[in-house]
Design an enzyme around this catalytic site. Structure first.
Site, PDB file in Angstrom:
ATOM      1  N   TRP A 138       7.745  42.403  44.613  1.00  0.00           N
ATOM      2  CA  TRP A 138       8.178  41.260  43.792  1.00  0.00           C
ATOM      3  C   TRP A 138       6.932  40.477  43.368  1.00  0.00           C
ATOM      4  O   TRP A 138       6.080  40.183  44.220  1.00  0.00           O
ATOM      5  CB  TRP A 138       9.134  40.406  44.637  1.00  0.00           C
ATOM      6  CG  TRP A 138       9.593  39.146  43.988  1.00  0.00           C
ATOM      7  CD1 TRP A 138      10.119  39.001  42.736  1.00  0.00           C
ATOM      8  CD2 TRP A 138       9.585  37.839  44.588  1.00  0.00           C
ATOM      9  NE1 TRP A 138      10.438  37.694  42.509  1.00  0.00           N
ATOM     10  CE2 TRP A 138      10.127  36.960  43.630  1.00  0.00           C
ATOM     11  CE3 TRP A 138       9.199  37.329  45.820  1.00  0.00           C
ATOM     12  CZ2 TRP A 138      10.266  35.602  43.865  1.00  0.00           C
ATOM     13  CZ3 TRP A 138       9.345  35.984  46.057  1.00  0.00           C
ATOM     14  CH2 TRP A 138       9.875  35.134  45.092  1.00  0.00           C
ATOM     15  N   ASP A 219      11.628  40.391  54.183  1.00  0.00           N
ATOM     16  CA  ASP A 219      12.202  39.520  53.156  1.00  0.00           C
ATOM     17  C   ASP A 219      13.592  40.064  52.845  1.00  0.00           C
ATOM     18  O   ASP A 219      13.725  41.166  52.304  1.00  0.00           O
ATOM     19  CB  ASP A 219      11.301  39.569  51.905  1.00  0.00           C
ATOM     20  CG  ASP A 219      11.819  38.667  50.789  1.00  0.00           C
ATOM     21  OD1 ASP A 219      12.853  38.003  50.980  1.00  0.00           O
ATOM     22  OD2 ASP A 219      11.171  38.631  49.721  1.00  0.00           O
ATOM     23  N   ALA A 221      16.647  39.026  50.782  1.00  0.00           N
ATOM     24  CA  ALA A 221      17.120  38.046  49.796  1.00  0.00           C
ATOM     25  C   ALA A 221      18.414  38.484  49.104  1.00  0.00           C
ATOM     26  O   ALA A 221      18.959  37.726  48.296  1.00  0.00           O
ATOM     27  CB  ALA A 221      16.032  37.815  48.748  1.00  0.00           C
ATOM     28  N   LYS A 254      21.159  34.353  46.099  1.00  0.00           N
ATOM     29  CA  LYS A 254      21.896  35.394  45.376  1.00  0.00           C
ATOM     30  C   LYS A 254      23.288  35.598  45.966  1.00  0.00           C
ATOM     31  O   LYS A 254      24.264  35.705  45.245  1.00  0.00           O
ATOM     32  CB  LYS A 254      21.167  36.735  45.422  1.00  0.00           C
ATOM     33  CG  LYS A 254      19.675  36.650  45.353  1.00  0.00           C
ATOM     34  CD  LYS A 254      19.156  36.471  43.952  1.00  0.00           C
ATOM     35  CE  LYS A 254      17.651  36.293  43.997  1.00  0.00           C
ATOM     36  NZ  LYS A 254      17.013  36.272  42.725  1.00  0.00           N
TER      37      LYS A 254
END
Ligand code: LMR
Length: 400
Positions: A138, A219, A221, A254
């Site tokens: 990312w 991570d 997410a 999200k």
């Protein structure tokens, strides 16, 4: 006044011009395009069949409850909403992990806040620490972690042209890691590629972490948007169990659809319950120097949902619907042309198209298709109506 500023000139005259963040710039570019047929598959937000980003049903109801029942806006402290953190913990770590007193957590401003706070903690503990980061990743990962001063070591992860994970290359590179080095891992729904490690590959990473004394920094997410909440956390749970120490940056942006509320948490696993208390104290001190306290609204809403059985059931059902929509769009793209078939096997919002920067720009100019210059596109940025148009334009570009 000129004299007072000294030989160096005025303070802000010394600043260099900065490039805008490429993903955030795409939002503005797409919004400014007057073409009705434009297709915005840039930034990662969920869109429904009509192309809208809805507020989740349970979120709307929880906001109404919050409006009716909240009695004060007084400070909560640097940990944020402690009940929110307590409710998120089992979602990420399962019931077994939830009871692990070596794992402590704090609420953060989104996943970005969690990543930055984790990087600051690493730097505070060891200014010589290094973190291994797969490529591509990312775009904000490297700046967020690097600006805390942590050294980054890049390693291969995915080949966009070959459309495959470079697992052997990644494991070879990780052989160069020393005990105490960190590895950044995407818990699920890899951003930008959509290419997640298989369970066997996660097991191999967990073995490496355990045998070499490495520290995973996961991570996560997009939990719930790949293959469901439990399946999406399997890899994270494996490496966290295998490691003596770990960091986990979690985001609700999200899976609760509360993007602009900036809602997330950072969990850190220490070597003992006593060590975890020291870690928590450090996290609170570091948070105080950056944002003092995280914004409350999104976490309060998530807490009400998770604490209210009917809302929780409806939230889980809606995330399942979102996940099913992502999978169905992936199947449609995969069925359109064999060169897009790989998209059907990937997870979450993103996949990468093997297109040059010029080809991506060409799609923007001729078709009003907005995607990152890397060829990353948000699968669920497509509406039911635009999916075939998008696939046709992309395949035409692949033909050259
Ligand atoms: C994305 O990758 O599109 C999202 O995570 C939004 C962001 O902050 O970049």
């Amino acid at each position: 006044m000129a004299d007072a500023a000294g030989a160096q000139g005025m303070l802000f005259d010394r600043l260099q011009e900065q490039q805008s963040d490429s993903l955030l710039q795409l939002i503005a570019l797409a919004n400014a395009d007057p073409r009705v047929e434009k297709i915005d598959v840039g930034v990662g937000v969920y869109r429904d069949a009509a192309g809208n980003t809805p507020i989740l049903r349970a979120v709307k109801k929880a906001e109404a409850i919050l409006h009716e029942t909240q009695e004060t806006k007084s400070y909560l402290g640097s940990q944020g909403d402690a009940r929110f953190v307590e409710l998120i913990k089992p979602i990420v770590f399962g019931e077994a992990g939830a009871g692990d007193e070596r794992i402590v957590g704090v609420q953060t401003p989104g996943g970005c806040g969690a990543l930055r706070l984790g990087a600051e903690l690493i730097e505070a503990a060891d200014p010589d620490a290094r973190i291994f980061v797969g490529q591509p990743t990312w775009p904000n990962h490297m700046p967020l972690i690097e600006c805390a001063g942590v050294e980054m070591v890049k390693h291969p992860y995915y080949d966009p042209a070959g459309k495959r994970i470079l697992f052997d290359e990644m494991m070879d590179a990780l052989q160069g890691a020393r005990a105490g080095d960190l590895i950044l891992l995407h818990g699920c729904c890899h951003n930008p590629t959509g290419a997640d490690l298989s369970l066997d590959q996660w097991k191999a990473v967990a073995e490496l972490v355990s045998s070499r004394g490495l520290i995973p920094f996961v991570d996560i997410a997009y939990q719930g948007l790949g293959n469901g909440f439990e399946a999406d956390a399997e890899g994270t749970r494996l490496v966290v169990e295998a490691a003596e120490q770990a960091l986990i940056a979690q985001s609700c942006d999200k899976n609760f659809g509360v993007y602009r509320e900036r809602t997330g948490s950072l969990f850190v696993k220490g070597t003992s319950a006593a060590n975890a208390k020291v870690i928590l104290g450090n996290l609170l001190g570091l948070a105080r120097t950056m944002w003092s306290m995280p914004p409350d609204h999104g976490a309060a809403v998530a807490r009400i949902i998770l604490d209210t059985p009917e809302l929780r059931a409806d939230w889980e059902a809606e995330v399942k619907e979102m996940c099913a929509r992502i999978r169905s769009l992936r199947r449609r793209l995969a069925a359109y042309d064999e060169r897009l078939a790989y998209i059907g096997d990937q997870n979450g919002m993103f996949s990468m198209l093997p297109l040059s920067v010029e080809a991506v720009e060409g799609l923007r100019e001729s078709h009003g298709i907005y995607m990152a210059s890397s060829g990353r596109f948000n699968v669920v940025g497509l509406s039911d109506e635009s999916v075939d148009r998008f696939a046709a334009a992309v395949v035409e570009k692949m033909d050259g």
